[in-house]
Design a protein around this motif. Sequence first.
Motif, PDB file in Angstrom:
ATOM      1  N   TYR A 113      53.723  45.212  69.918  1.00  0.00           N
ATOM      2  CA  TYR A 113      53.243  44.882  68.663  1.00  0.00           C
ATOM      3  C   TYR A 113      53.088  43.710  68.169  1.00  0.00           C
ATOM      4  CZ  TYR A 113      54.003  49.927  68.646  1.00  0.00           C
ATOM      5  OH  TYR A 113      53.878  51.192  69.082  1.00  0.00           O
TER       6      TYR A 113
ATOM      7  N   GLU B 298      51.682  40.032  62.132  1.00  0.00           N
ATOM      8  CA  GLU B 298      50.773  39.074  61.468  1.00  0.00           C
ATOM      9  C   GLU B 298      51.064  38.777  60.015  1.00  0.00           C
ATOM     10  OE1 GLU B 298      46.860  38.819  62.569  1.00  0.00           O
ATOM     11  OE2 GLU B 298      47.189  39.083  64.697  1.00  0.00           O
TER      12      GLU B 298
ATOM     13  N   PHE C 294      50.116  45.146  64.321  1.00  0.00           N
ATOM     14  CA  PHE C 294      48.949  45.637  65.321  1.00  0.00           C
ATOM     15  C   PHE C 294      49.366  46.017  66.551  1.00  0.00           C
ATOM     16  CE2 PHE C 294      47.234  42.454  62.060  1.00  0.00           C
ATOM     17  CZ  PHE C 294      46.095  43.554  61.514  1.00  0.00           C
ATOM     18  N   ASP C 295      48.981  46.985  67.058  1.00  0.00           N
ATOM     19  CA  ASP C 295      49.254  47.562  68.447  1.00  0.00           C
ATOM     20  C   ASP C 295      48.050  46.746  69.539  1.00  0.00           C
ATOM     21  OD1 ASP C 295      46.747  48.782  68.357  1.00  0.00           O
ATOM     22  OD2 ASP C 295      47.877  50.820  68.749  1.00  0.00           O
ATOM     23  N   GLU C 296      48.489  47.135  70.580  1.00  0.00           N
ATOM     24  CA  GLU C 296      47.610  46.446  71.563  1.00  0.00           C
ATOM     25  C   GLU C 296      46.165  46.606  71.516  1.00  0.00           C
ATOM     26  OE1 GLU C 296      49.687  47.859  74.938  1.00  0.00           O
ATOM     27  OE2 GLU C 296      51.014  45.946  75.083  1.00  0.00           O
ATOM     28  N   GLN C 297      45.717  47.671  70.889  1.00  0.00           N
ATOM     29  CA  GLN C 297      44.284  48.159  70.372  1.00  0.00           C
ATOM     30  C   GLN C 297      43.774  47.670  69.172  1.00  0.00           C
ATOM     31  OE1 GLN C 297      46.298  50.749  71.849  1.00  0.00           O
ATOM     32  NE2 GLN C 297      45.565  49.634  73.804  1.00  0.00           N
ATOM     33  N   ASN C 298      44.655  47.002  68.365  1.00  0.00           N
ATOM     34  CA  ASN C 298      44.433  46.391  67.190  1.00  0.00           C
ATOM     35  C   ASN C 298      44.267  47.288  65.950  1.00  0.00           C
ATOM     36  OD1 ASN C 298      43.957  43.812  65.831  1.00  0.00           O
ATOM     37  ND2 ASN C 298      41.944  44.276  65.483  1.00  0.00           N
ATOM     38  N   ASN C 299      44.993  48.591  66.218  1.00  0.00           N
ATOM     39  CA  ASN C 299      45.344  49.449  65.226  1.00  0.00           C
ATOM     40  C   ASN C 299      46.416  49.017  64.255  1.00  0.00           C
ATOM     41  OD1 ASN C 299      43.397  51.504  66.412  1.00  0.00           O
ATOM     42  ND2 ASN C 299      44.875  51.718  68.054  1.00  0.00           N
TER      43      ASN C 299
END
Length: 173
Positions: free
Chosen positions: A3, A6, A66-71
């Motif tokens: 994660y 930001e 944010f996770d790796e898929q930008n969720n």
Amino acid sequence: MRYIIEAVANLDAKLLERLTALLADCVNQGASLGFYRPAQTERIVNYWQATSKQLENKDKQLFIAFDEQNNVAGTVQLNLCQKQNGCHRGEVEKLLVDPTFQRRGIATHLMKALEAWAQQHGIQLLYLDTQTGDKSESFYRAREYVLSGTIPSFVTDAQGMLHSTSVYYKELR
């Protein structure tokens, strides 16, 4: 899964939509976040729009995981005191973790990011409140927040029932 935390200063329409969905999901799961179940989208959108203005004015800091898929996996806010004699303190608000991402350490990482930012910017005291008896109390105690006290009849639920709130603080020295 990794994660990324930001600090976000602007809420565009897409992020506003994602944060609205996150807050609504948390409220509908029973979290005590200032809104009744079922979550009313209009009220939550209004909340995020007001938050957006506070971010633009630098009255508040917003941290998003944010996770790796930008969720959006989670978020927390630091409301900065605007009083001259209170610029050393800030209020922790709306620690949210998407129900599908819970129990993965995201809340801990968000709080670490908030606390690190606060220390770097001269904030020496953090405080927050949460509904007395809520599961979040054990989380905050584990993060070394100290119970200052409780305020009876501080909030109501959707049925009008009164509940106490617990006030916690942490010194960042």
